[in-house]
Motif scaffolding. Structure first.
Motif, PDB file in Angstrom:
ATOM      1  N   PRO A  61      -2.061  -2.501 -11.232  1.00 39.90           N
ATOM      2  CA  PRO A  61      -2.265  -2.849  -9.817  1.00 39.90           C
ATOM      3  C   PRO A  61      -1.791  -4.273  -9.519  1.00 39.90           C
ATOM      4  CG  PRO A  61      -4.347  -2.843 -10.997  1.00 39.90           C
ATOM      5  CD  PRO A  61      -3.327  -2.280 -11.928  1.00 39.90           C
ATOM      6  N   PRO A  62      -1.335  -4.530  -8.291  1.00 42.35           N
ATOM      7  CA  PRO A  62      -0.877  -5.880  -7.947  1.00 42.35           C
ATOM      8  C   PRO A  62      -2.049  -6.843  -7.817  1.00 42.35           C
ATOM      9  CG  PRO A  62      -0.876  -4.496  -6.011  1.00 42.35           C
ATOM     10  CD  PRO A  62      -1.230  -3.615  -7.166  1.00 42.35           C
ATOM     11  N   LYS A  63      -1.735  -8.121  -7.750  1.00 43.30           N
ATOM     12  CA  LYS A  63      -2.754  -9.134  -7.522  1.00 43.30           C
ATOM     13  C   LYS A  63      -3.414  -8.846  -6.169  1.00 43.30           C
ATOM     14  CE  LYS A  63      -3.306 -14.044  -6.908  1.00 43.30           C
ATOM     15  NZ  LYS A  63      -2.653 -15.308  -6.598  1.00 43.30           N
ATOM     16  N   GLY A  64      -4.712  -8.941  -6.094  1.00 44.37           N
ATOM     17  CA  GLY A  64      -5.402  -8.647  -4.837  1.00 44.37           C
ATOM     18  C   GLY A  64      -6.142  -7.325  -4.901  1.00 44.37           C
ATOM     19  N   ASP A  65      -5.911  -6.576  -5.994  1.00 45.65           N
ATOM     20  CA  ASP A  65      -6.578  -5.279  -6.147  1.00 45.65           C
ATOM     21  C   ASP A  65      -8.097  -5.439  -6.130  1.00 45.65           C
ATOM     22  OD1 ASP A  65      -6.492  -2.353  -6.913  1.00 45.65           O
ATOM     23  OD2 ASP A  65      -7.565  -3.153  -8.641  1.00 45.65           O
TER      24      ASP A  65
ATOM     25  N   ARG B  92     -17.101  -3.206   1.795  1.00 44.33           N
ATOM     26  CA  ARG B  92     -17.608  -3.833   3.011  1.00 44.33           C
ATOM     27  C   ARG B  92     -17.359  -2.936   4.226  1.00 44.33           C
ATOM     28  NH1 ARG B  92     -14.805  -8.710   3.222  1.00 44.33           N
ATOM     29  NH2 ARG B  92     -13.659  -8.060   5.060  1.00 44.33           N
ATOM     30  N   ILE B  93     -16.127  -2.468   4.362  1.00 41.61           N
ATOM     31  CA  ILE B  93     -15.804  -1.705   5.567  1.00 41.61           C
ATOM     32  C   ILE B  93     -16.468  -0.334   5.551  1.00 41.61           C
ATOM     33  CG2 ILE B  93     -13.937  -0.669   6.917  1.00 41.61           C
ATOM     34  CD1 ILE B  93     -12.308  -3.045   6.408  1.00 41.61           C
TER      35      ILE B  93
ATOM     36  N   LEU C 170       0.832  -1.195   0.000  1.00 40.81           N
ATOM     37  CA  LEU C 170       0.000   0.000   0.000  1.00 40.81           C
ATOM     38  C   LEU C 170       0.873   1.254   0.000  1.00 40.81           C
ATOM     39  CD1 LEU C 170      -2.750  -1.026   2.570  1.00 40.81           C
ATOM     40  CD2 LEU C 170      -2.910  -1.002   0.097  1.00 40.81           C
ATOM     41  N   GLY C 171       0.466   2.260  -0.779  1.00 39.98           N
ATOM     42  CA  GLY C 171       1.272   3.472  -0.879  1.00 39.98           C
ATOM     43  C   GLY C 171       0.764   4.604  -0.009  1.00 39.98           C
ATOM     44  N   PHE C 172      -0.240   4.319   0.819  1.00 46.55           N
ATOM     45  CA  PHE C 172      -0.824   5.379   1.648  1.00 46.55           C
ATOM     46  C   PHE C 172      -0.862   4.927   3.106  1.00 46.55           C
ATOM     47  CE2 PHE C 172      -4.155   2.631   0.086  1.00 46.55           C
ATOM     48  CZ  PHE C 172      -4.950   2.395   1.189  1.00 46.55           C
ATOM     49  N   THR C 173      -1.210   5.856   3.993  1.00 47.36           N
ATOM     50  CA  THR C 173      -1.233   5.517   5.415  1.00 47.36           C
ATOM     51  C   THR C 173      -2.674   5.499   5.915  1.00 47.36           C
ATOM     52  OG1 THR C 173      -1.148   7.827   6.071  1.00 47.36           O
ATOM     53  CG2 THR C 173       0.966   6.697   5.785  1.00 47.36           C
ATOM     54  N   GLU C 174      -2.821   4.998   7.132  1.00 48.57           N
ATOM     55  CA  GLU C 174      -4.131   4.946   7.773  1.00 48.57           C
ATOM     56  C   GLU C 174      -4.749   6.346   7.853  1.00 48.57           C
ATOM     57  OE1 GLU C 174      -5.508   3.659  12.108  1.00 48.57           O
ATOM     58  OE2 GLU C 174      -3.988   2.346  11.257  1.00 48.57           O
TER      59      GLU C 174
ATOM     60  N   GLN D 127     -11.725   4.042  12.999  1.00 49.28           N
ATOM     61  CA  GLN D 127     -11.753   2.592  13.282  1.00 49.28           C
ATOM     62  C   GLN D 127     -11.796   1.799  11.983  1.00 49.28           C
ATOM     63  OE1 GLN D 127     -15.347   2.737  15.517  1.00 49.28           O
ATOM     64  NE2 GLN D 127     -14.350   2.348  17.487  1.00 49.28           N
ATOM     65  N   GLY D 128     -12.621   2.285  11.048  1.00 48.52           N
ATOM     66  CA  GLY D 128     -12.745   1.599   9.766  1.00 48.52           C
ATOM     67  C   GLY D 128     -11.416   1.569   9.040  1.00 48.52           C
ATOM     68  N   ALA D 129     -10.732   2.716   9.027  1.00 42.31           N
ATOM     69  CA  ALA D 129      -9.450   2.798   8.332  1.00 42.31           C
ATOM     70  C   ALA D 129      -8.446   1.830   8.945  1.00 42.31           C
ATOM     71  CB  ALA D 129      -8.907   4.224   8.395  1.00 42.31           C
ATOM     72  N   LYS D 130      -8.509   1.718  10.274  1.00 37.66           N
ATOM     73  CA  LYS D 130      -7.580   0.831  10.960  1.00 37.66           C
ATOM     74  C   LYS D 130      -7.800  -0.620  10.523  1.00 37.66           C
ATOM     75  CE  LYS D 130      -5.837  -0.333  15.388  1.00 37.66           C
ATOM     76  NZ  LYS D 130      -5.386  -0.241  16.597  1.00 37.66           N
ATOM     77  N   SER D 131      -9.064  -1.061  10.544  1.00 37.49           N
ATOM     78  CA  SER D 131      -9.303  -2.464  10.172  1.00 37.49           C
ATOM     79  C   SER D 131      -9.062  -2.678   8.682  1.00 37.49           C
ATOM     80  CB  SER D 131     -10.705  -2.904  10.585  1.00 37.49           C
ATOM     81  OG  SER D 131     -11.671  -2.035  10.069  1.00 37.49           O
ATOM     82  N   PHE D 132      -9.305  -1.625   7.864  1.00 40.72           N
ATOM     83  CA  PHE D 132      -9.028  -1.771   6.436  1.00 40.72           C
ATOM     84  C   PHE D 132      -7.548  -2.024   6.204  1.00 40.72           C
ATOM     85  CE2 PHE D 132      -7.707  -0.317   2.288  1.00 40.72           C
ATOM     86  CZ  PHE D 132      -8.679  -0.810   1.449  1.00 40.72           C
ATOM     87  N   MET D 133      -6.711  -1.220   6.864  1.00 39.12           N
ATOM     88  CA  MET D 133      -5.259  -1.348   6.663  1.00 39.12           C
ATOM     89  C   MET D 133      -4.799  -2.751   7.033  1.00 39.12           C
ATOM     90  SD  MET D 133      -4.459   1.533   5.404  1.00 39.12           S
ATOM     91  CE  MET D 133      -2.717   1.882   5.394  1.00 39.12           C
ATOM     92  N   GLN D 134      -5.289  -3.227   8.181  1.00 37.96           N
ATOM     93  CA  GLN D 134      -4.876  -4.566   8.633  1.00 37.96           C
ATOM     94  C   GLN D 134      -5.225  -5.625   7.594  1.00 37.96           C
ATOM     95  OE1 GLN D 134      -6.916  -4.975  12.306  1.00 37.96           O
ATOM     96  NE2 GLN D 134      -5.226  -4.180  13.566  1.00 37.96           N
ATOM     97  N   GLN D 135      -6.485  -5.625   7.174  1.00 37.67           N
ATOM     98  CA  GLN D 135      -6.936  -6.675   6.246  1.00 37.67           C
ATOM     99  C   GLN D 135      -6.300  -6.522   4.874  1.00 37.67           C
ATOM    100  OE1 GLN D 135     -11.192  -7.672   6.379  1.00 37.67           O
ATOM    101  NE2 GLN D 135     -11.358  -6.379   8.178  1.00 37.67           N
TER     102      GLN D 135
END
Lengths: 439, 298
Positions: A397-401, A410-411, A234-238, A424-432
């Motif tokens: 884009p990489p595989k998984g895009d 979903r989030i 990922l090229g961006f931050t939470e 909170q949403g951004a946090k769980s998005f980054m993790q997944q």
């Protein structure tokens, strides 16, 4: 079960052993799938048979077959067999064909699958390989999207640009002005609120873009960040995602953007989304989808460039499809020749019309634009006007895009129904998202 | 995939006592309730039927199941939607594949089931276990190796990859169904046949097969419907539009990247339902007949 078959030995261990044997057999069977083979069959007498596959509807099929007929006329030694299906099934089928070693010589691929297929050496290098394509007449910035590292594994066809599809008729009836190029996100918020107020809350200004993955990408590019880093992470931050979602949430809460239950219908496609249903006056989308939006409503629609940040729109030329030659093809030269014809030849452009979007060859495209009518004219005018606003096209884009696209839906769904805060949403998005990209 | 209704092994018939006549009010209420439930279940089909007679503009704008302005234009439009090939061709292809699949499944699976339920041979339980395990394998695991094999045979873009496996008893579910049914048939009948001088084949053809008719009919119905509705296998193996089947033909109407023509699609969907409906209607009666004759007197 009155009379069971008589078998010797204790029952349980037998069944267990049988199952174990069966699993082993099944497993070894599926391991013998070795994909070595090539496509196309040799015709007699030096005649070359090529196969070409793409996704699309009947009108695209007809236009493509007309173009191929012209190619066959110009090259008497070559016959082309065609296959087509619609987008989802087509990609399932292509994946099977590639794994089973029976891919067509020339195939249409989706940008999201390009890096995956290139990594598995499925695609021929069209710059230095055994079949080459003339790309001198194409826009270099755009052609770069078909590169994997230094290899030109695909030629982009059908340029699409991001923008807002705006319901002009609805705005007129509400007495709201159509936004102009060069507007800012603040202007957008004000415009959308105005629509909401003028319609007494019946119509939202825009469909909430918070669940749209590529809309977030434009937002990032405006702020000088890429969606993906060069290494495919990922090229961006939470914090970036939190900002974006906080902005969308502000719009949603004020009624400027569609409420959660309406936003959820965005996935239904242009025929049934908020713009078609008349619950939103504008919607983020690619201009290549414009005709479908027009078909879904009686109102007149138009296209407006994205709002800017520091003068940057974050728009770029995205290939809506690419053409590649299969690395295992028996006739790479001829397949590349057909590809070259399809992206450069004015005759091909005449046959294809607008069925695959904007024609790749720049000169031919200009001629096409001059004679465009109806929806095509709206789109080609929009493309011409936006040409100076575009940023460089990022690499594929990489595989998984595709999974990230649905993850975002979903989030943000949970965020928009107020089950989670944007942070909170951004946090769980980054993790997944990191898990998906690592997997 | 919906759970199939398994044909129950025939038990001795209990003579049902006639229930006493209930009050007319209760009967009416009962019928009304059932009619409402049926309407809920059938609503999508009704909507589809209505939509097939709507003009294009009305489909996305109105929520009524029936059209305001009737038009039959969707039918010819759908029939001729593809360049060079009509929908009739797809129906012919689907019918050939489905009928062959039914014949193949019945012939091969009944023989396999007979062997599993009646014959003694080495490794029988191992093989039976292996066969049952194949039910648990997801199709997408098998498709790539299968594709590679059929490509070697040169069978891609023909009906063979779809039909040939059915003649080789690959439908483990149907074998399992028939085995369970055959085990329910008393062995005394086999013994009697042997006394009269039947070998294993004649026993199978003249004694066991007629008695397992309900299981055969069930298998026929389901293998027809599943093959008729199967999309992925047919999509992967058939390349030319002229070889396409009805499900692939229908999918050509829906394309997210371009436009969707709902009217013609619904019109063709209605036509696609007809054969399945008629097939079920024709065989359902036999199913009921078969379930009531167990071959045992008294």
């Amino acid at each position: 079960m009155r009379s069971r078959a008589r078998t010797a030995g204790p029952r349980r261990s037998r069944t267990f052993r049988a199952a174990a044997v069966a699993v082993t057999v099944a497993a070894s069977l599926s391991l013998t799938a070795c994909g070595s083979g090539s496509s196309g069959s040799d015709g007699a007498g030096g005649a070359v048979k090529l196969s070409f596959s793409w996704w699309g509807d009947a009108s695209r099929a007809k236009a493509t077959q007309d173009a191929i007929a012209l190619f066959e006329k110009a090259n008497p030694g070559i016959t082309v067999t065609t296959q087509y299906a619609t987008f989802g099934p087509y990609n399932q089928k292509l994946a099977t064909q590639i794994a089973g070693g029976g891919a067509p010589d020339l195939m249409q691929i989706d940008w999201g699958n390009q890096s995956q297929y290139a990594k598995s050496s499925t695609l021929l290098d069209l710059a230095t390989g055994s079949g080459t394509v003339d790309i001198s007449g194409l826009d270099a910035k755009f052609v770069g999207s078909g590169k994997d590292g230094s290899k030109q594994v695909a030629i982009p066809f059908g340029q699409a640009t991001q923008g807002f599809v705006v319901n002009e008729a609805k705005l007129k009836s509400l007495g709201v002005d159509v936004p102009k190029a060069g507007w800012t996100w603040d202007d957008l918020a004000a415009f959308a609120k105005q629509v909401h107020d003028a319609s007494a809350g019946k119509v939202a200004g825009i469909s909430d873009p918070g669940s749209t993955w590529p809309a977030f990408q434009s937002w990032l590019v405006q702020h000088g960040k890429p969606l993906y880093a060069p290494d495919g992470k990922l090229g961006f931050t939470e914090a970036d995602l939190t900002d974006f979602w906080a902005f969308c949430t502000g719009l949603r809460k004020s009624g400027a953007a569609t409420p959660a239950n309406v936003t959820a219908t965005l996935t239904a496609g242009p025929a049934e989304d908020p713009l078609a249903k008349g619950t939103a006056a504008a919607e983020w989308d690619y201009d290549s989808i414009f005709a479908s939006h027009v078909a879904a409503t009686k109102d007149t629609l138009t296209l407006v460039p994205l709002p800017t940040v520091n003068g940057r729109t974050g728009m770029y030329a995205k290939p809506s499809m690419l053409l590649s030659v299969y690395a295992g093809s028996k006739h790479p030269k001829e397949a590349a020749k057909l590809l070259s014809f399809l992206v450069n030849d004015p005759q091909a452009a005449g046959a294809l019309g607008s069925s695959r979007g904007m024609f790749p060859n720049v000169e031919v495209r200009k001629q096409q634009a001059a004679s465009a009518t109806g929806n095509n004219k709206v789109v080609s005018d929009f493309e011409a006007a936006s040409a100076t606003l575009l940023s460089a096209t990022p690499s594929a884009p990489p595989k998984g895009d595709g999974q990230l696209l649905t993850l975002m839906q979903r989030i943000y769904g949970a965020v928009s129904f107020d089950q989670q805060s944007p942070a909170q949403g951004a946090k769980s998005f980054m993790q997944q998202a990191q898990q998906i990209l690592a997997g | 995939m919906s759970d199939p209704i398994l044909a129950a092994a025939p038990g001795p018939l209990t003579a049902a006592r006639r229930p006493r006549r209930r009050g007319t009010g209760r009967t009416l209420l009962w019928h009304a309730t059932v009619v409402v439930i049926v309407l809920v279940v059938v609503y999508p089909v009704i909507w589809m039927l209505g939509t097939s007679f709507k003009p294009a503009t009305e489909i996305v704008t109105s929520n009524r199941p029936w059209p305001l302005h009737w038009t039959t234009q969707n039918f010819p439009d759908g029939w001729h939607a593809n360049p060079s090939v009509t929908f009739g061709r797809f129906f012919t292809n689907s019918l050939i594949i489905s009928v062959c699949a039914v014949v193949g499944t019945l012939a091969s699976c009944s023989l396999a089931a007979y062997a599993f339920s009646r014959l003694q041979f080495r490794g029988r339980s191992v093989l039976f276990g292996a066969m049952v395990v194949t039910i648990l394998l997801p199709y997408h695991v098998l498709i790539v190796p299968q594709y590679a094999i059929f490509k070697q045979f040169g069978w891609i873009n023909t009906d063979l990859p779809i039909i040939a496996p059915k003649f080789l008893a690959t439908e483990a579910f149907f074998i399992f169904l028939m085995v369970q049914f055959m085990r329910g048939v008393p062995r005394e009948i086999d013994e009697a046949a042997r006394m009269d001088g039947c070998g294993p084949y004649r026993t199978f053809f003249h004694v066991l097969l007629p008695l397992t008719r309900p299981a055969l009919i069930t298998s026929a119905i389901f293998s027809f419907i599943w093959t008729w509705n199967d999309f992925f296998t047919q999509l992967v193996y058939l390349n030319d539009t002229a070889n396409f089947t009805v499900p692939i033909g229908l999918s050509l109407f829906v394309d997210q990247t371009t436009m969707t023509s709902y009217g013609p699609m619904m019109a063709m969907s209605i036509l696609a339902l007809l054969p399945v409906f008629l097939f079920f209607l024709a065989f359902q009666r036999l199913l009921v007949d078969g379930a009531t004759s167990s071959g045992l007197k008294g």
